[in-house]
Design an enzyme around this catalytic site. Structure first.
Site, short mmCIF file in Angstrom:
data_model
loop_
_atom_site.label_atom_id
_atom_site.label_comp_id
_atom_site.label_asym_id
_atom_site.label_seq_id
_atom_site.Cartn_x
_atom_site.Cartn_y
_atom_site.Cartn_z
N ASP A 38 17.27 10.35 -2.98
CA ASP A 38 18.32 11.22 -3.54
C ASP A 38 17.95 12.69 -3.37
O ASP A 38 18.78 13.53 -3.04
CB ASP A 38 18.52 10.93 -5.03
CG ASP A 38 19.08 9.54 -5.26
OD1 ASP A 38 19.28 8.81 -4.26
OD2 ASP A 38 19.32 9.19 -6.43
N ASP A 42 20.01 15.69 -1.65
CA ASP A 42 20.40 16.91 -2.37
C ASP A 42 19.97 18.16 -1.61
O ASP A 42 20.68 19.14 -1.55
CB ASP A 42 19.77 16.93 -3.77
CG ASP A 42 20.38 15.87 -4.66
OD1 ASP A 42 21.47 15.38 -4.31
OD2 ASP A 42 19.76 15.55 -5.69
N LYS A 121 42.74 -7.40 -8.13
CA LYS A 121 43.76 -6.36 -8.31
C LYS A 121 43.15 -5.30 -9.21
O LYS A 121 43.00 -5.50 -10.41
CB LYS A 121 45.02 -6.94 -8.94
CG LYS A 121 46.14 -5.92 -9.01
CD LYS A 121 47.44 -6.58 -9.44
CE LYS A 121 48.62 -5.63 -9.30
NZ LYS A 121 48.54 -4.47 -10.15
N ARG A 142 51.11 7.43 -5.14
CA ARG A 142 52.21 6.56 -4.74
C ARG A 142 53.56 7.17 -5.13
O ARG A 142 54.54 7.06 -4.40
CB ARG A 142 52.03 5.19 -5.39
CG ARG A 142 53.17 4.25 -5.12
CD ARG A 142 52.86 2.86 -5.66
NE ARG A 142 53.94 1.96 -5.38
CZ ARG A 142 55.01 1.82 -6.16
NH1 ARG A 142 55.12 2.51 -7.26
NH2 ARG A 142 55.97 0.98 -5.82
N LYS A 322 48.50 -12.42 -12.15
CA LYS A 322 47.94 -11.61 -13.25
C LYS A 322 47.13 -12.46 -14.22
O LYS A 322 47.51 -13.58 -14.54
CB LYS A 322 49.08 -10.92 -14.02
CG LYS A 322 49.95 -10.01 -13.16
CD LYS A 322 49.23 -8.76 -12.72
CE LYS A 322 49.15 -7.72 -13.80
NZ LYS A 322 50.36 -6.92 -13.95
N CYS A 416 45.16 19.58 -44.16
CA CYS A 416 43.94 18.83 -43.87
C CYS A 416 43.67 17.80 -44.95
O CYS A 416 43.64 18.14 -46.14
CB CYS A 416 42.76 19.80 -43.75
SG CYS A 416 41.19 18.96 -43.52
N CYS A 434 42.45 21.30 -38.05
CA CYS A 434 42.22 22.05 -39.27
C CYS A 434 41.46 23.30 -38.86
O CYS A 434 40.43 23.21 -38.22
CB CYS A 434 41.39 21.21 -40.25
SG CYS A 434 40.70 22.19 -41.59
N CYS A 439 35.82 23.96 -43.79
CA CYS A 439 36.27 22.61 -44.13
C CYS A 439 35.06 21.69 -44.26
O CYS A 439 34.26 21.56 -43.34
CB CYS A 439 37.21 22.09 -43.04
SG CYS A 439 37.61 20.34 -43.20
S1 IVH Z 1 48.48 -4.40 -1.90
C1 IVH Z 1 52.65 -3.91 -0.36
N1 IVH Z 1 46.10 -4.91 -2.86
O1 IVH Z 1 48.85 -3.04 -7.28
C2 IVH Z 1 51.41 -4.29 -1.03
N2 IVH Z 1 47.61 -3.65 -4.20
O2 IVH Z 1 51.78 -3.68 -7.94
C3 IVH Z 1 50.83 -3.14 -1.68
N3 IVH Z 1 46.68 -2.92 -6.33
O3 IVH Z 1 50.53 -0.14 -6.34
C4 IVH Z 1 49.73 -3.38 -2.57
N4 IVH Z 1 44.68 -3.82 -6.06
O4 IVH Z 1 48.09 0.07 -6.88
C5 IVH Z 1 47.29 -4.33 -3.09
N5 IVH Z 1 43.96 -5.41 -3.58
C6 IVH Z 1 45.14 -4.83 -3.79
C7 IVH Z 1 45.42 -4.11 -4.97
C8 IVH Z 1 46.67 -3.55 -5.14
C9 IVH Z 1 45.47 -3.10 -6.86
C10 IVH Z 1 47.78 -2.20 -6.98
C11 IVH Z 1 48.34 -1.10 -6.17
C12 IVH Z 1 49.82 -1.31 -6.12
C13 IVH Z 1 50.03 -2.28 -7.20
C14 IVH Z 1 51.18 -3.17 -6.83
#
Ligand code: IVH
Length: 680
Positions: A38, A42, A121, A142, A322, A416, A434, A439
């Site tokens: 490191d 640096d 995700k 986005r 999910k 307060c 406050c 205080c």
């Molecule tokens: S693909 C058209 N891959 O999920 C497909 N999205 O609800 C575009 N996200 O706005 C998304 N991990 O911010 C993709 N491995 C992943 C992801 C991912 C998180 C988020 C992303 C997107 C949202 C979609």
């Protein structure tokens, strides 16, 4: 001006430094497999910064020095995505995943198996990075999917976002590449950030996602640079730019171009394998260093993806599976208003205890007045409470259908809760405060901070004992701590002869301290451990701090206007002055910091450098001065005592001659530092 003849050499050195830094940054941040220490990194980085500072014309937009951020923006520009950034459809059950596969088969009229990519995700923010001829030119949020905000300078501060694509494999550079991925904050980064904010009495972020969003939407990219943001890439707008036939190959190519891809992305030969990986990630979830909220399932074959195409808002070839959220409902019984060290009043929900994600929750922060209003909370409401990972519990919303008749809405108090002085909320701020400096709640919180880990770290005195001492009227402010005796402590409940003596000994021991520790402890707004250390290094004594002007504070690298203002106000405040005088009278004393120790050979001398050094780098020369007790100036000013001239010294030489400042050639400088040691 500097002589132009060595410009080519400088240009080459800069190119070399940038290339080395890019390589080592990639090895460290993306591959997690560094090739150098490191400290060596640096050193290279500091040399680059110094050279670019000296030759601003040679600065380039893809230089790794951009990581530190730049001048604040007035506003963000809008930028249209060439191809829309779509969102994803959600699946909440296994069955919905198999239904998804069934739709794919029907659409494609296919009965052979479909291979997928299953990726975590990430719960962060989607961004697009546009590279032209390998250079990062535009980075954006986005937004609504069509138009986002241009946040290029902020994105450039993130170490895992390449500023230029580098071919680490056998990859040709695409002329245009639009990369998409997720910016996020790790759990640890989030916790550290909130700890810092708690110390600075700033409102806490509710979760890593909000903290990451706040960091990305900073108009001042130097603030973004201080937040430990990270980035995983998950695709490109147009796979044709990468000449790949599968999504998994796209990810591999992106990795070769310098991006970090998530290590838990898996190729799955069937939907059954996807479901298995989903459960596996569900089990891993709590051990991951970042927050994920599900698994994104994508058809791997790009030709199939193309055939499937998009619906209005989401692609037909992908689905987000999910995880069940850690949420629970309970009843909001009451709201408590806590007063912090700088007077910030924070509403805290008192709940009927409920288990959320394996932990019993009975209190949850409501953050501030705006949050309370937005959630339209009433006492007696049934509320939805959630915990994301390790994050502090929060009230998501009230379930207003269950609201008891005549339920009273939650309102911020007007005075307060501790001292009854009127509360105030500054324009543009979310915090209600406050403003009474006397205080008792603020004083108590200040005392708790003073003795705590981030402060003087006094053993045997904690929150509960300070509350007890304040209630007994024994300790009202910091100097009172140092007049406390074992005889006063002993009769109080819970104390014995031994514990009283130990506490007094620990208090007494804390009198001999360092200026940095004391500055972090005393509770100056916006001053935490890092700033305190900078102040110690620059000013060395309490007297120097008290004599400093706002401009003097601003001169310290790393201190901006807000902090300088807070420091100046603090040290010129009469009450503060009285407290500091009393503390010194009571025996508070500072061990001198090593760098400005009077015994060191270059103590009291301030060096300025000009021209190119040959025996060592400028950063190395500066370090040599500092370890010998000297200071280094970045520009000519009246405090400079020595000008060191390398090859092709510039206009500073003339200034120094006019001002009668001592002028040293490089040989003389080397002699001076070689002949003196850094001492310990
Ligand atoms: S693909 C058209 N891959 O999920 C497909 N999205 O609800 C575009 N996200 O706005 C998304 N991990 O911010 C993709 N491995 C992943 C992801 C991912 C998180 C988020 C992303 C997107 C949202 C979609």
């Amino acid at each position: 001006m500097d002589a132009p003849d060595d410009t080519e050499a400088i240009r080459q050195r800069l190119a070399y430094l940038r290339e080395q830094l890019d390589l080592h940054s990639y090895r460290y941040h993306v591959l997690d497999d560094p090739l150098i220490a490191d400290g060596e990194y640096d050193q290279l980085f500091r040399e680059l910064l110094a050279l670019e500072e000296r030759y601003p014309a040679l600065r380039t937009g893809d230089s790794i020095s951009q990581r530190v951020g730049g001048a604040p923006l007035a506003a963000f520009q809008s930028v249209e995505h060439r191809l829309p950034m779509l969102s994803l459809e959600n699946a909440f059950t296994e069955q919905e995943l198999f239904d998804f596969e069934e739709r794919l088969r029907r659409f494609l009229n296919l009965d052979t198996p479909i291979a997928y990519m299953a990726e975590p995700k990430l719960d962060g923010l989607a961004v697009e990075l546009v590279y032209h001829e390998g250079q990062l030119t535009v980075g954006s949020t986005r937004g609504n999917g069509q138009v986002g905000e241009e946040i290029t300078v902020n994105l450039k501060t993130i170490p895992t976002i390449p500023l230029r694509l580098t071919v680490f494999g056998d990859q040709p550079l695409p002329a245009l590449l639009e990369v998409r991925g997720e910016v996020f904050l790790s759990m640890r980064g989030f916790a550290a950030l909130n700890e810092q904010r708690a110390r600075d009495n700033e409102p806490l972020f509710a979760n890593p996602r909000n903290a990451a969003a706040g960091a990305l939407r900073q108009l001042d990219s130097r603030i973004t640079a201080q937040r430990p943001l990270d980035f995983f890439v998950y695709g490109v707008a147009d796979p044709a730019h990468l000449a790949a036939t599968s999504h998994s190959a796209v990810l591999q190519k992106l990795r070769q171009l310098g991006f970090k891809i998530n290590p838990h992305a898996r190729q799955c030969a069937s939907m059954v394998a996807v479901v298995e990986h989903f459960h596996e990630l569900g089990r891993l979830r709590s051990t991951l260093p970042y927050d994920i909220d599900g698994v994104v399932v994508k058809v791997d074959d790009l030709d199939l993806q193309r055939r499937l195409g998009n619906k209005a808002r989401s692609p037909r070839w992908a689905m987000a599976a999910k995880f069940a959220a850690s949420q629970a409902t309970t009843v909001l019984r009451d709201v408590e208003f806590g007063v912090g060290r700088t007077g910030a009043v924070t509403p805290v929900a008192l709940l009927d205890p409920v288990v959320v994600g394996g932990v019993t929750v009975s209190r949850a922060t409501l953050h501030n007045e705006d949050e309370v209003r937005r959630k339209d909370l009433h006492l007696g409401d049934t509320v939805l409470v959630q915990r994301a990972g390790d994050v502090i519990p929060e009230v998501v919303k009230a379930i207003s259908e269950n609201r008891p008749a005549n339920a009273r809405p939650v309102r911020m108090p007007v005075s307060c809760p501790e001292c009854d002085s009127p509360l105030s909320r500054a324009a543009g701020e979310a915090v209600t405060r406050c403003l009474n400096p006397h205080c008792p709640a603020q004083r108590l919180q200040g005392l708790i901070h003073f003795v705590g880990k981030a402060g003087m770290d006094i053993d045997g005195l904690g929150k509960a004992s300070l509350e007890q001492l304040a209630a007994a009227g024994l300790v009202n402010d910091i100097p009172d701590l140092y007049t406390l005796t074992a005889e006063q402590l002993q009769p109080l409940e819970g104390w014995g002869a031994k514990s009283a003596e130990n506490a007094i000994a620990a208090i007494s021991k804390s009198k001999q301290t360092t200026l940095a520790k004391f500055l972090a402890a005393i509770g100056i707004r916006h001053v935490g451990e890092v700033t305190a250390a900078l102040l110690e290094q620059r000013f060395g004594t309490l007297a120097a701090l008290q004599a400093a002007s706002e401009a003097d504070f601003l001169e310290v690298e790393g201190i901006g206007e807000q902090v300088a203002d807070s420091l100046f106000r603090f040290f010129t405040d009469d009450t503060v002055r009285a407290v500091l005088t009393r503390l010194v009278e009571l025996g508070l004393a500072f061990t001198p910091p090593r760098q400005v120790a009077a015994g060191l050979p270059l103590a009291g001398r301030v060096f300025l450098f000009t021209g190119t050094l040959s025996a060592c780098s400028r950063s190395e020369a500066k370090a040599m001065v500092k370890t010998r007790g000297g200071q280094v100036a970045s520009a000519m000013n009246k405090k400079v005592t020595d000008l060191v001239c390398g090859e092709a010294a510039g206009s500073k030489l003339k200034q120094a001659e006019e001002l009668g400042i001592r002028i040293l050639g490089e040989a003389e400088f080397q002699e001076l530092v070689q002949g003196t040691s850094s001492g310990g």
